[in-house]
Design an enzyme around this catalytic site. Sequence first.
Site, short mmCIF file in Angstrom:
data_model
loop_
_atom_site.label_atom_id
_atom_site.label_comp_id
_atom_site.label_asym_id
_atom_site.label_seq_id
_atom_site.Cartn_x
_atom_site.Cartn_y
_atom_site.Cartn_z
CB SER A 23 -0.91 -0.08 1.22
OG SER A 23 -2.05 -0.74 1.28
CG ASP A 311 -6.02 -6.37 2.33
OD1 ASP A 311 -7.12 -6.44 1.92
OD2 ASP A 311 -5.15 -5.46 2.34
#
Length: 443
Positions: A23, A311
Amino acid sequence: MLARITANEPAISGVLVPPADKSISHRALLFALLAEGTSRLEHLSTAHDVGATARMIELFGASVTGGGAETRITSPGLWGLREAADVVDMENSGTGVRLGIGVATLVPGITVFTGDTSLRQRPMARVLGPLRQLEASIWGRGGDAMLPVVVRGGKLKSGTVDLRIASAQVKSALLLAGLGIDGPVHVTEPVLTRPHTEELLELAGVALEESYTADGAHRVTIRGPAQPSPLTYSIPGDPSAAAFFVVAAAVIPEANLRVDGVYLGPTRSGFLDVLGTMGAAIERGDSDLVVEGTRLSGTVVQGLAIPSLIDEIPILCVGAAFAEGTSAFRDAGELRVKESDRIEATARLLEAFGVGVETFDDGLVVHGGLRPGSLRGKRRCISARLDHRIAMAGAILGLIAGGVTDIEGIETVATSYPGFFDDLRRLGSATVEIGEFDERDRP
Ligand code: S3P
């Protein structure tokens, strides 16, 4: 390609330095594109998804050199962005494409985005709709629902967007678009999601205003126009990658794992809190962990906790399979629109090992009680379903449960964690063979 995991006595020990955070790596590249001059990024992720973002910023006018210890990005900056000379193929990267769509509103001319089979099925309306509220010119296939997406860059209007879905990707797309807007853009999300865009904006000298409402909603305001300054930044380790080995170590008796250099901000470490409530023996430092194996008990995970561990739910379900009692993961309907339908994919994975699972629109219930090593002598074959996290969850489940586990379609692991199978070989007791196997030799 296939991975065959053969495990007898499950064990895990050693030191894991997880790969660089995916990310943060996407965002660092985008900030380097928007800054005029040269940015230096240490330990940029080598994940394929991040490679797609690197190619996108090159198409928008940046040059990317080096790699490994230091990647240098030189860019003309926000006011010198160039129309991409080709379709921007973001392959499997949901984060890359959604953030990229925000950035494309700043690029003169037209940008066309596409992706692989999995990405072309994922919802894009969640990012197109909010950007349109700021008067972006943007269209997508299937009534603005999916890729390919076309963006015509140009001046957007300042305004306020209230997001109904807690999505760091959508928030980030709006904040990035806000850099080119005259006046404020206010974004409210139902709960704080991973704040890496905000963190990097501040590091790049762009001021933000942030506040929280009484019910926990997070509001962030950016006042454009503002060009970020070049960054010199070292990317920390990815907690979502570390989670696979942390869960394995948490449930395997006698396991001992140290994790070094991992990002442990609160929006990313929800899985550690859950493992803690399940009874896991985890010592947490600022950026390191020590995990020892023990017996876990079932838990319930729902509500506002979900965005901080979305996630990690597939691998937490693997942990739950070895816990005493039942675990529930609810309010997690977002799992249905990840790289695969992760509610179905996780359920099928657990069922292949004989674990009882119930699925719901918004999550799943896992009936625990499986013993580490108890399935030695058994075999099963599972599909990665084009989803890196399902492939890795399957490999870890195979290691802990024992026996032979074939995982088909393991190329997908490189999406986020190219060194996963090397780390599995190094830290775990399983034999890991990679290749194409003869049909007659398959379980
Ligand atoms: C991400 C945000 C989350 C997460 C994804 C990475 C990001 O997605 O699941 O893997 O880097 O912003 P959503 O924004 O869809 O919740």
